[in-house]
Design a protein around this motif. Structure first.
Motif, PDB file in Angstrom:
ATOM      1  N   PRO A 137      12.487  -6.914 -49.221  1.00  0.00           N
ATOM      2  CA  PRO A 137      13.486  -7.887 -49.695  1.00  0.00           C
ATOM      3  C   PRO A 137      13.946  -8.857 -48.600  1.00  0.00           C
ATOM      4  O   PRO A 137      14.145 -10.045 -48.865  1.00  0.00           O
ATOM      5  N   VAL A 138      14.094  -8.358 -47.377  1.00  0.00           N
ATOM      6  CA  VAL A 138      14.506  -9.232 -46.271  1.00  0.00           C
ATOM      7  C   VAL A 138      13.416 -10.261 -45.993  1.00  0.00           C
ATOM      8  O   VAL A 138      13.701 -11.450 -45.802  1.00  0.00           O
ATOM      9  N   VAL A 139      12.171  -9.819 -45.979  1.00  0.00           N
ATOM     10  CA  VAL A 139      11.059 -10.741 -45.728  1.00  0.00           C
ATOM     11  C   VAL A 139      10.962 -11.778 -46.847  1.00  0.00           C
ATOM     12  O   VAL A 139      10.747 -12.967 -46.579  1.00  0.00           O
ATOM     13  N   MET A 140      11.114 -11.336 -48.082  1.00  0.00           N
ATOM     14  CA  MET A 140      11.045 -12.276 -49.207  1.00  0.00           C
ATOM     15  C   MET A 140      12.184 -13.295 -49.154  1.00  0.00           C
ATOM     16  O   MET A 140      11.998 -14.452 -49.530  1.00  0.00           O
ATOM     17  N   ALA A 141      13.357 -12.885 -48.695  1.00  0.00           N
ATOM     18  CA  ALA A 141      14.508 -13.776 -48.635  1.00  0.00           C
ATOM     19  C   ALA A 141      14.483 -14.701 -47.418  1.00  0.00           C
ATOM     20  O   ALA A 141      15.151 -15.728 -47.402  1.00  0.00           O
ATOM     21  N   ALA A 142      13.721 -14.331 -46.396  1.00  0.00           N
ATOM     22  CA  ALA A 142      13.681 -15.138 -45.171  1.00  0.00           C
ATOM     23  C   ALA A 142      13.025 -16.489 -45.444  1.00  0.00           C
ATOM     24  O   ALA A 142      12.018 -16.570 -46.146  1.00  0.00           O
ATOM     25  N   PRO A 143      13.574 -17.552 -44.888  1.00  0.00           N
ATOM     26  CA  PRO A 143      12.969 -18.871 -45.095  1.00  0.00           C
ATOM     27  C   PRO A 143      11.662 -19.010 -44.314  1.00  0.00           C
ATOM     28  O   PRO A 143      11.420 -18.295 -43.337  1.00  0.00           O
ATOM     29  N   ASP A 144      10.833 -19.933 -44.761  1.00  0.00           N
ATOM     30  CA  ASP A 144       9.550 -20.178 -44.088  1.00  0.00           C
ATOM     31  C   ASP A 144       9.737 -20.573 -42.624  1.00  0.00           C
ATOM     32  O   ASP A 144       8.876 -20.295 -41.797  1.00  0.00           O
ATOM     33  N   ALA A 145      10.847 -21.215 -42.321  1.00  0.00           N
ATOM     34  CA  ALA A 145      11.111 -21.630 -40.939  1.00  0.00           C
ATOM     35  C   ALA A 145      11.230 -20.422 -40.011  1.00  0.00           C
ATOM     36  O   ALA A 145      11.013 -20.544 -38.808  1.00  0.00           O
ATOM     37  N   VAL A 146      11.553 -19.260 -40.556  1.00  0.00           N
ATOM     38  CA  VAL A 146      11.630 -18.025 -39.762  1.00  0.00           C
ATOM     39  C   VAL A 146      10.301 -17.291 -39.815  1.00  0.00           C
ATOM     40  O   VAL A 146       9.795 -16.808 -38.798  1.00  0.00           O
ATOM     41  N   LYS A 147       9.703 -17.209 -41.010  1.00  0.00           N
ATOM     42  CA  LYS A 147       8.462 -16.442 -41.174  1.00  0.00           C
ATOM     43  C   LYS A 147       7.278 -17.071 -40.456  1.00  0.00           C
ATOM     44  O   LYS A 147       6.468 -16.366 -39.865  1.00  0.00           O
ATOM     45  N   ARG A 148       7.171 -18.393 -40.497  1.00  0.00           N
ATOM     46  CA  ARG A 148       6.002 -19.059 -39.914  1.00  0.00           C
ATOM     47  C   ARG A 148       5.855 -18.803 -38.408  1.00  0.00           C
ATOM     48  O   ARG A 148       4.775 -18.425 -37.951  1.00  0.00           O
ATOM     49  N   PRO A 149       6.911 -18.963 -37.593  1.00  0.00           N
ATOM     50  CA  PRO A 149       6.743 -18.690 -36.157  1.00  0.00           C
ATOM     51  C   PRO A 149       6.391 -17.226 -35.868  1.00  0.00           C
ATOM     52  O   PRO A 149       5.621 -16.948 -34.962  1.00  0.00           O
ATOM     53  N   VAL A 150       6.957 -16.318 -36.649  1.00  0.00           N
ATOM     54  CA  VAL A 150       6.641 -14.896 -36.448  1.00  0.00           C
ATOM     55  C   VAL A 150       5.180 -14.647 -36.776  1.00  0.00           C
ATOM     56  O   VAL A 150       4.455 -13.979 -36.019  1.00  0.00           O
ATOM     57  N   PHE A 151       4.709 -15.188 -37.899  1.00  0.00           N
ATOM     58  CA  PHE A 151       3.313 -15.025 -38.294  1.00  0.00           C
ATOM     59  C   PHE A 151       2.373 -15.635 -37.250  1.00  0.00           C
ATOM     60  O   PHE A 151       1.396 -15.017 -36.845  1.00  0.00           O
ATOM     61  N   GLU A 152       2.690 -16.849 -36.802  1.00  0.00           N
ATOM     62  CA  GLU A 152       1.837 -17.523 -35.820  1.00  0.00           C
ATOM     63  C   GLU A 152       1.807 -16.766 -34.496  1.00  0.00           C
ATOM     64  O   GLU A 152       0.770 -16.684 -33.841  1.00  0.00           O
ATOM     65  N   TYR A 153       2.948 -16.194 -34.104  1.00  0.00           N
ATOM     66  CA  TYR A 153       2.970 -15.403 -32.874  1.00  0.00           C
ATOM     67  C   TYR A 153       2.080 -14.162 -33.026  1.00  0.00           C
ATOM     68  O   TYR A 153       1.340 -13.812 -32.109  1.00  0.00           O
ATOM     69  N   MET A 154       2.148 -13.488 -34.175  1.00  0.00           N
ATOM     70  CA  MET A 154       1.319 -12.296 -34.395  1.00  0.00           C
ATOM     71  C   MET A 154      -0.168 -12.639 -34.349  1.00  0.00           C
ATOM     72  O   MET A 154      -0.965 -11.877 -33.815  1.00  0.00           O
ATOM     73  N   ILE A 155      -0.538 -13.783 -34.904  1.00  0.00           N
ATOM     74  CA  ILE A 155      -1.935 -14.208 -34.841  1.00  0.00           C
ATOM     75  C   ILE A 155      -2.348 -14.454 -33.392  1.00  0.00           C
ATOM     76  O   ILE A 155      -3.388 -13.970 -32.937  1.00  0.00           O
ATOM     77  N   ARG A 156      -1.534 -15.194 -32.641  1.00  0.00           N
ATOM     78  CA  ARG A 156      -1.840 -15.448 -31.225  1.00  0.00           C
ATOM     79  C   ARG A 156      -1.895 -14.145 -30.441  1.00  0.00           C
ATOM     80  O   ARG A 156      -2.757 -13.958 -29.582  1.00  0.00           O
TER      81      ARG A 156
END
Length: 130
Positions: A97-116
């Protein structure tokens, strides 16, 4: 058309990276030195055992670090995607639920960091730099 299992694809990718990095390490270990026997004193590659040892040790460190990053990020994704036990309850009622509620502005940097991170593109890879 057949798909490759993600674990096999990951292993295949790591094998290709290993082959490339070994070839690049061997190439870097050869030192260009002027040769008296070559036409016009042209530089020819020569083998230096100390340079080879240092290069292979550095390669080993980088590969080990890369594999650890990949293992850690894969484990995190696996635990979040298919939680078991208490984690499944926490995931269902808290994390998702927290991940679903989080805005893309928060999720995108986290996702990009995990990929890097999984690709080994984060942190200081050169142990010799000060």
């Amino acid at each position: 058309m057949m798909a490759i299992h993600p674990v096999l694809a990951q292993g295949f990718t790591m094998a290709m990276e290993a082959g490339y990095s070994l070839a690049a390490s061997i190439e870097r270990a050869y030192i260009e030195r002027p040769s008296a026997g070559a036409a016009g004193g042209a530089a020819v590659p020569s083998y230096d055992p100390e340079a080879m040892r240092a290069e292979l040790l550095e390669r080993h460190y980088r590969r080990e670090t890369r594999l650890l990053h990949l293992l850690r990020s894969t484990e995190l994704v696996q635990r979040l995607a298919q939680p078991t036990g208490l984690m499944s309850v926490l995931s269902k009622y808290a994390v998702r639920p927290v991940v679903m509620a989080a805005p893309d502005a928060v999720k995108r940097p986290v996702f990009e960091y995990m990929i890097r991170y999984s690709l080994g593109l984060t942190g200081d890879w050169d142990r010799n730099k000060q």
